[in-house]
Write a protein that holds these residues in place. Structure first.
Motif, short mmCIF file in Angstrom:
data_model
loop_
_atom_site.label_atom_id
_atom_site.label_comp_id
_atom_site.label_asym_id
_atom_site.label_seq_id
_atom_site.Cartn_x
_atom_site.Cartn_y
_atom_site.Cartn_z
N MET A 106 0.84 -1.20 0.00
CA MET A 106 0.00 0.00 0.00
C MET A 106 0.88 1.25 0.00
O MET A 106 1.38 1.68 1.04
CB MET A 106 -0.92 -0.01 1.22
CG MET A 106 -1.84 -1.21 1.29
SD MET A 106 -3.06 -1.12 2.62
CE MET A 106 -1.99 -1.29 4.05
N THR A 110 -1.78 0.82 -5.01
CA THR A 110 -1.70 -0.47 -4.32
C THR A 110 -1.38 -1.59 -5.29
O THR A 110 -1.99 -1.69 -6.36
CB THR A 110 -3.03 -0.78 -3.61
OG1 THR A 110 -3.31 0.25 -2.67
CG2 THR A 110 -2.96 -2.11 -2.88
N ASN A 204 -11.25 4.83 6.05
CA ASN A 204 -12.05 3.62 5.98
C ASN A 204 -12.32 3.21 4.53
O ASN A 204 -12.25 2.03 4.17
CB ASN A 204 -13.37 3.82 6.72
CG ASN A 204 -14.09 2.52 6.99
OD1 ASN A 204 -13.53 1.61 7.62
ND2 ASN A 204 -15.32 2.41 6.52
N TYR A 207 -8.97 1.83 2.95
CA TYR A 207 -8.59 0.53 3.51
C TYR A 207 -9.59 -0.56 3.13
O TYR A 207 -9.21 -1.70 2.83
CB TYR A 207 -8.46 0.62 5.03
CG TYR A 207 -7.21 1.33 5.49
CD1 TYR A 207 -5.97 1.04 4.93
CD2 TYR A 207 -7.26 2.29 6.50
CE1 TYR A 207 -4.82 1.69 5.37
CE2 TYR A 207 -6.12 2.93 6.95
CZ TYR A 207 -4.90 2.64 6.37
OH TYR A 207 -3.77 3.26 6.80
N GLY A 211 -8.69 -3.80 1.07
CA GLY A 211 -8.93 -5.06 1.75
C GLY A 211 -9.80 -6.01 0.95
O GLY A 211 -9.53 -7.22 0.88
N LEU A 228 0.00 -7.20 4.84
CA LEU A 228 -0.10 -5.80 4.46
C LEU A 228 1.25 -5.12 4.63
O LEU A 228 1.91 -5.27 5.67
CB LEU A 228 -1.15 -5.10 5.31
CG LEU A 228 -2.55 -5.74 5.25
CD1 LEU A 228 -3.47 -5.11 6.29
CD2 LEU A 228 -3.15 -5.61 3.86
N SER A 233 0.24 0.82 5.95
CA SER A 233 -0.01 -0.27 6.91
C SER A 233 0.35 0.13 8.33
O SER A 233 -0.10 -0.50 9.29
CB SER A 233 0.77 -1.53 6.51
OG SER A 233 2.17 -1.33 6.64
N ALA A 238 -5.44 1.82 10.28
CA ALA A 238 -5.44 0.58 9.50
C ALA A 238 -5.88 -0.61 10.34
O ALA A 238 -6.68 -1.45 9.88
CB ALA A 238 -4.04 0.32 8.93
N PHE A 242 -8.87 -3.57 9.27
CA PHE A 242 -8.51 -4.92 8.84
C PHE A 242 -8.85 -5.96 9.91
O PHE A 242 -9.11 -7.12 9.58
CB PHE A 242 -7.03 -4.96 8.46
CG PHE A 242 -6.74 -4.22 7.19
CD1 PHE A 242 -7.16 -4.73 5.97
CD2 PHE A 242 -6.08 -3.00 7.20
CE1 PHE A 242 -6.93 -4.04 4.79
CE2 PHE A 242 -5.85 -2.30 6.02
CZ PHE A 242 -6.27 -2.82 4.81
#
Length: 278
Positions: A106, A110, A204, A207, A211, A228, A233, A238, A242
């Motif tokens: 990331m 990504t 959010n 991520y 994800g 990650l 990360s 984060a 996750f």
């Protein structure tokens, strides 16, 4: 003798290395707008911090978008160019202690890599990453400093920003979806949303997008572990995102220690060939 890896990124250059005995030397990074300047600055800082000289360097391996500006030597030391995606894969496995995983780097954008032992395959990626985060932050909040955005988001409340499954469906179990699952990022943005709420919503969204792409990749290959990596990360926001995805889906998102240095560690370990999974 020491083997050094250097990852020349768009905004930062990371450097790390290993002794002949396989002992990792603590990696570090420098910021610079010019890739060549940042490489020489990183090398000088690294040698000074660890009290060794150029004569102690066996080889330098470089990777990253800015490495194309470099030649075949640095300060007279041999310099080898290695692939970024094999470096991502190998570094992710090294830091996690796994032999098989999906590695997610990331950065500004990504990249997603499948890594198994000494082989790896670039699976693709997304333009959603740190660049997206800061671009939207600049436009929506007038903030272009990641530390300031992190501090602001600590007081945020996602219930004023994101539309959840619980907002649009009865919780009778018929849908088979978690009530806390996001139905639409920023789909519930309302008049009482604060700047902190918006900041947290940005983290959010980025991520969760990353994800879910990683989860789809892992599911396609029957892999459970997702490692990650990259600077994003290490940001405090984060971990809760996750951790929630770990509960919702049958995968294991892992943020190993020193995850921001995965690519440069992998570069130092990489032999230089472009590796592909059969």
């Amino acid at each position: 003798m020491i083997t050094i890896g250097i990852d020349v990124g768009g905004s930062t250059t990371k450097i790390g290395g290993f002794t002949d005995r396989g002992v990792m030397i603590e990696p570090l990074y420098v910021k610079a707008t010019d890739p060549v300047t940042s490489v020489y600055g990183a090398l000088g800082k690294f040698t000074s911090a660890n009290s060794f000289s150029l004569s102690d360097i066996k080889e330098i391996k470089v990777t990253g978008v800015g490495s194309s500006f470099l030649g075949n030597e640095l300060y007279g030391c041999p310099c080898r160019h290695v692939g970024e995606f094999p470096s991502v894969g190998k570094g992710g496995l090294y830091l996690s202690g796994l032999s098989r995983a999906i590695i997610v780097s990331m950065g500004t954008g990504t990249a997603i890599v499948r890594a198994e032992n000494n082989t790896c395959e670039y699976l693709g990626g997304t333009g959603v990453g740190g660049g997206t985060l800061m671009g939207l932050s600049r436009m929506m909040l007038g903030i272009d400093n990641i530390e300031h955005l992190v501090a602001l988001a600590k007081d945020g409340d996602l219930t004023n920003v994101d539309l959840r499954v619980s907002d649009i469906a009865k919780q009778d179990g018929k849908l088979g979806l978690s009530a806390d699952m996001t139905a639409a990022n920023f789909g519930k943005l309302n008049d009482i949303a604060t700047r902190a709420d918006t900041a947290l919503g940005l983290f959010n969204m980025v991520y969760e997008t990353i994800g879910m792409m990683a989860y789809f990749a892992a599911r396609s290959y029957g892999i459970r572990d997702i490692v990650l990596a990259g600077h994003l990360s290490r940001i405090p926001q984060a971990t809760p995102v996750f951790s929630t995805l770990n509960i919702m889906f049958p995968v294991n998102f892992i943020i190993p220690e020193k995850s921001q240095f995965a690519t440069v560690i992998g570069a130092a370990l990489e032999e230089g060939e472009v590796l592909q999974c059969p």
